[in-house]
Scaffold this motif. Structure first.
Motif, PDB file in Angstrom:
ATOM      1  N   ASP A 180       0.859  -1.179   0.000  1.00 35.27           N
ATOM      2  CA  ASP A 180       0.000   0.000   0.000  1.00 35.27           C
ATOM      3  C   ASP A 180       0.900   1.236   0.000  1.00 35.27           C
ATOM      4  O   ASP A 180       1.735   1.406   0.887  1.00 35.27           O
ATOM      5  CB  ASP A 180      -0.857  -0.067   1.272  1.00 35.27           C
TER       6      ASP A 180
ATOM      7  N   GLY B  16       0.032   4.261   0.381  1.00 32.78           N
ATOM      8  CA  GLY B  16      -0.472   5.320   1.260  1.00 32.78           C
ATOM      9  C   GLY B  16       0.464   5.694   2.395  1.00 32.78           C
ATOM     10  O   GLY B  16       0.807   6.865   2.550  1.00 32.78           O
ATOM     11  N   PRO B  17       0.897   4.708   3.204  1.00 30.54           N
ATOM     12  CA  PRO B  17       1.781   5.045   4.315  1.00 30.54           C
ATOM     13  C   PRO B  17       3.084   5.719   3.860  1.00 30.54           C
ATOM     14  O   PRO B  17       3.600   6.589   4.566  1.00 30.54           O
ATOM     15  CB  PRO B  17       2.075   3.684   4.955  1.00 30.54           C
TER      16      PRO B  17
ATOM     17  N   ALA C 177       2.247   9.214   3.329  1.00 34.47           N
ATOM     18  CA  ALA C 177       1.976   9.863   4.609  1.00 34.47           C
ATOM     19  C   ALA C 177       3.275  10.207   5.329  1.00 34.47           C
ATOM     20  O   ALA C 177       3.430  11.311   5.860  1.00 34.47           O
ATOM     21  CB  ALA C 177       1.115   8.951   5.473  1.00 34.47           C
TER      22      ALA C 177
ATOM     23  N   TYR D  60       9.682   2.591   8.384  1.00 34.46           N
ATOM     24  CA  TYR D  60       8.386   2.653   9.062  1.00 34.46           C
ATOM     25  C   TYR D  60       7.178   2.457   8.153  1.00 34.46           C
ATOM     26  O   TYR D  60       6.106   2.127   8.627  1.00 34.46           O
ATOM     27  CB  TYR D  60       8.260   3.976   9.836  1.00 34.46           C
ATOM     28  N   ALA D  61       7.341   2.654   6.843  1.00 30.09           N
ATOM     29  CA  ALA D  61       6.181   2.477   5.966  1.00 30.09           C
ATOM     30  C   ALA D  61       6.292   1.218   5.119  1.00 30.09           C
ATOM     31  O   ALA D  61       5.294   0.602   4.790  1.00 30.09           O
ATOM     32  CB  ALA D  61       6.013   3.692   5.054  1.00 30.09           C
TER      33      ALA D  61
ATOM     34  N   PRO E  94       7.306  -2.751   7.807  1.00 38.66           N
ATOM     35  CA  PRO E  94       6.216  -3.453   8.498  1.00 38.66           C
ATOM     36  C   PRO E  94       5.267  -4.162   7.534  1.00 38.66           C
ATOM     37  O   PRO E  94       4.690  -5.181   7.867  1.00 38.66           O
ATOM     38  CB  PRO E  94       5.469  -2.334   9.242  1.00 38.66           C
ATOM     39  N   GLN E  95       5.136  -3.627   6.337  1.00 39.67           N
ATOM     40  CA  GLN E  95       4.203  -4.236   5.384  1.00 39.67           C
ATOM     41  C   GLN E  95       4.774  -5.475   4.729  1.00 39.67           C
ATOM     42  O   GLN E  95       4.029  -6.326   4.259  1.00 39.67           O
ATOM     43  CB  GLN E  95       3.836  -3.225   4.296  1.00 39.67           C
TER      44      GLN E  95
ATOM     45  N   LEU F 296      -2.527   4.727   7.269  1.00 39.54           N
ATOM     46  CA  LEU F 296      -1.797   4.193   8.417  1.00 39.54           C
ATOM     47  C   LEU F 296      -1.139   2.893   8.006  1.00 39.54           C
ATOM     48  O   LEU F 296      -1.572   2.236   7.058  1.00 39.54           O
ATOM     49  CB  LEU F 296      -2.759   3.922   9.576  1.00 39.54           C
ATOM     50  N   VAL F 297      -0.062   2.524   8.723  1.00 46.86           N
ATOM     51  CA  VAL F 297       0.508   1.195   8.522  1.00 46.86           C
ATOM     52  C   VAL F 297      -0.351   0.246   9.341  1.00 46.86           C
ATOM     53  O   VAL F 297      -0.316   0.252  10.564  1.00 46.86           O
ATOM     54  CB  VAL F 297       1.974   1.141   8.969  1.00 46.86           C
ATOM     55  N   LYS F 298      -1.139  -0.579   8.662  1.00 46.04           N
ATOM     56  CA  LYS F 298      -2.198  -1.314   9.349  1.00 46.04           C
ATOM     57  C   LYS F 298      -1.669  -2.346  10.319  1.00 46.04           C
ATOM     58  O   LYS F 298      -2.312  -2.660  11.304  1.00 46.04           O
ATOM     59  CB  LYS F 298      -3.111  -1.981   8.319  1.00 46.04           C
ATOM     60  N   ARG F 299      -0.478  -2.898  10.029  1.00 48.97           N
ATOM     61  CA  ARG F 299       0.049  -3.942  10.916  1.00 48.97           C
ATOM     62  C   ARG F 299       0.761  -3.371  12.138  1.00 48.97           C
ATOM     63  O   ARG F 299       1.034  -4.081  13.083  1.00 48.97           O
ATOM     64  CB  ARG F 299       1.021  -4.839  10.157  1.00 48.97           C
TER      65      ARG F 299
END
Lengths: 705, 252
Positions: free
Chosen positions: A607, A609-610, A613, A627-628, A631-632, B90-93
């Motif tokens: 995604d 988006g983050p 952001a 950080y964006a 984690p994904q 937001l970072v969902k996880r």
């Protein structure tokens, strides 16, 4: 109405003709395929072949997994050659223990007698022997058949007919009739083949595990470079990029000269003495805790930017080398501290574990020791070039037009010469590697005509399609021209045809390092192309740095991935010899390419988006990734790593066919010896392990995606 | 004061999203930007913090030329401009707390980020921000476990970490139900009134613009169709902005 109907009709007819044509083409393609692949349905029906395959399959499906220990016991009774009244052989009295009876108890040679047995182990395998007074044991065939062995009945009895052997001059002798019965002892156990297969299977699983583990870090790094959503937006100012490019070799030299001794010093600190090593670690950690939060205060301490940046870079690079060297030294120290027998009085198991760990951590330390010079060089190169980039960026931005293009030309020429010099040096290794230089030169040349066009036709204020198409055509044209010019000038065609390396006469020798004519020529071409490109674009122009890295990484990954691990295995077997090490290297290399691709596709599908952001909060690129992006991608990375381990186990079962260790080597051996029952054990083991891993990896992947 | 001069953005595919737009927005104003989808609302907001590089024109904020800023300068500027998004981004996880703290990255030593470390005082600041948007108890939940309205409040808390002087809100309530929309808009109003934050908020519903903004800018095909007080938008103006067939929908 008619007018509109007729074209409809002809259209439909055309459609049908096209469908018929497609069917015809498909038919031709498949018939050719049928012929090429030698398909002959009569062959599998030949009786001889059917019997052979039946036997092979039967043996494969009767794997020699178990074995059984037996005890042989003997029971005897007497027999007199030639009956007489004077001597009576006492009849055997019935009892609970096993015994045999022969009827009659006397007779001539060649006579057939019947032997009865009682209380014997049921279903046991047995055979009859005849022992004369000479003590020689003669096996008797039973029931007149061509068979030595017979099976005791369910109730522990048997009766067989045997022939009295004809032995000259034995009249009046008392001979012994002996029953040898084979009784299984204990439970069935694994056969030697099974034990060997299990040992090799463990080797196989760990081979796959190590290959996968080794590939994770390189492929994770490569995946970032092969993800277009991260790389495409990275554009760098041409001038500062060229500055950093030309500073790379300088930085390497400085790194080797200045940073390498630091690393070596740290390695010695770490490896020689426990107390000294401990002290060094404490100093590093304490220093980190004290200094790290105060890095920003450096700004007030040293107001001159260049001095501050220089000091910063020097400190960080020295710290990196010190820590790397120290870690390597600690590895060596660990191995030296726990030699075999340290824990012998505690437990041999713990002792073994420490020996294994010492060997592992010690060789990691050794790897660091070997590569310390390279690490120092790379650190120096990257540190100096990034320092150069950031310092050069702003001053270069302010250059006036003439100086902009002049400097661009000079830096471009320098960069082009270094680039093509490097590819030409690689090209000296093998004939087809010579293609690398024209390809890179072509890529370099793609910028020439578009930039020349831009020189005369200024960039339209509003981007439009025509302008873009013109640029695209010009880029392709100049790229192809650049390729062929280089191809011809370097005489690559001839070396391709003859499979020979380019002539290697040195034109210049400095300190024993030769500059070959071929390389010098390539550098010249690079200087011309790079000079023009840089001169036209100017130092202030932008260079799609990210796309260049993306394309290069993708090309390397795709090429590596297209080479089967078996072929890589062949090469590594030549390099490091037959054994699992070659298999690990082959699978690791292939895994890097494959995981790199899979990982990068995960990054591309995250995604966005983050990322947007975090960019909007003022985070820098590194922070945005941490950080964006990270984690994904962690869950899919875990899933794909499991999947790759699964694949590697499957591949490592056959990497042994080319000498890469693991169960495959055993399998091939047994197949070559036509020991299909033993081969069957290996096949069974592979099937079990692969399906268990398949299931486990699917379960884990499901949890993480 | 935010000054936009002759701003034009043409995308690589030739689509002209913004056509020579000039604006002046004084500090502390609550500006609603309305218009149909594709009228250039998002592009305008993203040009202001240069998530999108404009093709032409200048953007000057408190004397700083944003369009000419270097990468380092741009990061300094972006720290002071908050942004919230339609999809919350937001970072969902990650946990809510991590999401909020990541708004502070522009101020933090990048070396810390390598080790995923935030100083304790930033944690305290994040908790304060969460308290301000009313969901401190969700700090350790995963962002994906929150409802849409709560996620947008986390987004607002993230921008609070930047201590921004201006807030760009890109259709912040378009994915929310009417009741939640009002709650999120109320937080923006609060920031405008208490923190004197300049707010640029693109909206779908004119009724929301009427309820919260000092000034409405309507975009149509990349041009400014209307710029003025919300109550000056009558039925004719409305039809000019949204087209002849449009009917105004009230959102309560």
């Amino acid at each position: 109405m008619m007018n509109t109907k007729t074209p409809m009709r002809s259209n439909q007819i055309l459609k049908r003709i096209i469908i018929l044509l497609i069917i015809a083409v498909v038919l031709v393609v498949f018939s050719y395929g049928w012929t090429v692949t030698d398909i002959d349905l009569a062959v599998p029906q030949e009786p001889q072949r059917q019997e052979n395959v039946g036997n092979a399959l039967r043996e494969l499906l009767s794997p020699n997994v178990f074995t059984q220990d037996y005890e042989v016991s003997a029971y005897t009774t007497n027999f007199r050659i030639t009956c007489s009244d004077s001597e009576i052989i006492p009849p055997t009295t019935p009892s609970d223990s096993p015994y045999i009876v022969v009827e009659p108890t006397c007779g001539e040679g060649d006579e057939t007698v019947t032997v009865f047995g009682y209380n014997l182990p049921a279903n046991g395998l047995a055979r009859m022997n005849w022992i004369g007074e000479d003590g020689e044991r003669r096996i008797r065939q039973v029931n007149g058949e061509n068979e030595d062995n017979f099976v005791v009945r369910d109730d522990g009895t048997f009766s067989v007919q045997i022939q009295v052997p004809r032995i000259r001059g034995t009249t009046g002798e008392i001979h012994t009739v002996e029953l040898q019965a084979r009784i299984p002892v204990g439970l069935p156990r694994f056969s030697n083949t099974t034990n060997l297969v299990m040992e090799k299977m463990i080797e196989t699983i760990f081979l796959a595990l190590i290959a996968t583990a080794v590939s994770i870090l390189p492929s994770a790094i490569l995946s970032f470079m092969a993800a277009h959503n991260l790389m495409r937006p990275i554009r760098a100012q041409f001038g500062s990029l060229m500055v950093s490019f030309t500073l790379l070799p300088v930085g390497w030299l400085l790194g080797v000269l200045l940073l390498y001794p630091v690393g070596q010093f740290a390695f010695r600190l770490g490896s020689e003495n426990v107390l000294v090593a401990f002290g060094a670690v404490v100093v590093v950690i304490a220093g980190g805790i004290v200094l790290l939060p105060r890095i920003n205060t450096l700004k007030d301490l040293i107001p001159i930017v260049i001095v501050r940046r220089l000091l910063n870079t020097a400190l960080i690079t020295i710290l990196i080398l010190f820590i790397v060297g120290l870690i390597g030294g600690l590895g060596e120290l660990f191995r030296a501290s726990f030699p075999r027998g340290t824990f012998a009085n505690v437990s041999t198991f713990i002792d073994d574990i420490f020996v294994y760990m010492g060997a592992f951590i010690g060789s990691l330390g050794e790897i660091i020791e070997f590569t310390l010079q390279v690490v120092a060089g790379l650190t120096g190169a990257f540190a100096l070039s990034s320092l150069g980039t950031s310092l050069a960026k702003e001053p270069l931005k302010k250059t006036d037009t003439t100086f902009n293009h002049l400097l661009g030309g000079i830096l471009g020429a320098l960069g082009g010469a270094i680039l093509l010099g490097m590819t030409a040096t690689i090209g000296l290794s093998a004939a087809w590697m010579g293609l690398l230089t024209p390809i890179v030169a072509g890529a370099l040349a793609t910028t020439l005509l578009p930039q020349a066009y831009r020189w005369f036709v200024p960039k339209p204020e509003v981007p439009n399609q025509t302008d873009r198409n013109i640029l695209r055509v010009l880029a392709w044209t100049s790229g192809v021209i650049g390729f062929f010019v280089t191809f011809t000038l370097l005489n690559v065609g001839q070396s391709l045809v003859e499979g020979m390396l380019p002539a290697q006469q040195p034109v210049l020798t400095i300190n024993g390092a030769n500059l070959y004519q071929y390389v010098a020529f390539a550098m010249g071409i690079g200087a011309v192309f790079g000079g023009f490109a840089g001169g036209l674009g100017g130092v202030r122009g932008t260079f799609p740095f990210g796309s260049a890295i993306y394309n290069t990484t993708r090309t390397i990954l795709n090429t590596l991935r297209s080479i089967e691990p078996l072929i890589m295995g062949l090469v590594f077997v030549i390099w490091v010899g037959i054994g699992p090490f070659a298999g690990v290297l082959a699978l690791a290399l292939h895994s890097i390419a494959s995981l790199g691709k899979l990982y990068s596709e995960q990054i591309e599908s995250i995604d966005a988006g983050p990322i947007e952001a975090l960019q909007s909060t003022g985070a820098n690129r590194l922070q945005t990734i941490m950080y964006a992006v990270v984690p994904q991608i962690i869950p899919p990375y875990i899933a794909f790593t499991m999947y790759r381990w699964d694949i590697n186990v499957r591949m490592s079962t056959i990497i042994g066919f080319v000498g890469g260790g693991g169960v495959g080597f055993l399998l091939q051996q047994q197949i070559n010896l036509l020991q299909y029952r033993n081969a069957g054990v290996a096949v069974l083991a592979i099937a079990i392990v692969v399906s268990i891993l398949d299931y486990a990896s699917a379960a884990i992947r499901e949890r993480y995606t | 004061m935010l000054i936009i001069e002759n701003l034009t953005k043409v995308y690589d595919n030739g689509f002209m999203a913004l056509d020579n737009i000039s604006l002046e927005i004084p500090d502390g104003q609550f500006v609603a930007i309305i218009g149909l989808s594709g009228s250039g609302k998002s592009t305008l907001l993203r040009c202001i913090n240069r998530l999108i590089d404009p093709t032409k024109g200048r953007i000057i904020w408190n004397g700083l030329d944003i369009t000419a800023a270097t990468d380092d300068e741009l990061r300094q500027i972006r720290r002071r401009i908050g942004m919230i998004f339609q999809q919350f981004n937001l970072v969902k996880r990650s946990t809510v707390l991590t999401n909020v703290m990541s708004g502070r990255l522009g101020y933090i030593n990048p070396v810390y980020s390598l080790f995923n470390y935030f100083p304790p005082k930033e944690k305290a600041r994040a908790m304060a921000a969460l308290e301000r948007v009313g969901i401190p108890e969700k700090a350790n939940n995963r962002a994906s476990a929150l409802s849409g309205g709560q996620q947008q409040r986390v987004g607002i808390a993230r921008t609070l970490m930047q201590e921004p002087e201006m807030m760009l809100a890109d259709e912040p309530v378009a994915s929310l139900d009417p009741a939640t929309s009002h709650s999120v808009m109320k937080y923006l109003e609060l920031l405008n009134q208490e923190d004197k934050m300049t707010i640029l908020c693109s909206l779908h519903f004119l009724s929301l613009a009427r309820a919260y903004s000092h000034r409405v800018i309507a975009l149509k095909d990349g041009k400014i169709e209307f710029d003025g007080h919300p109550k000056d938008i009558d039925n004719d103006r409305f039809k000019m902005i949204y087209g002849e067939d449009a009917v105004e929908v009230e959102i309560h």
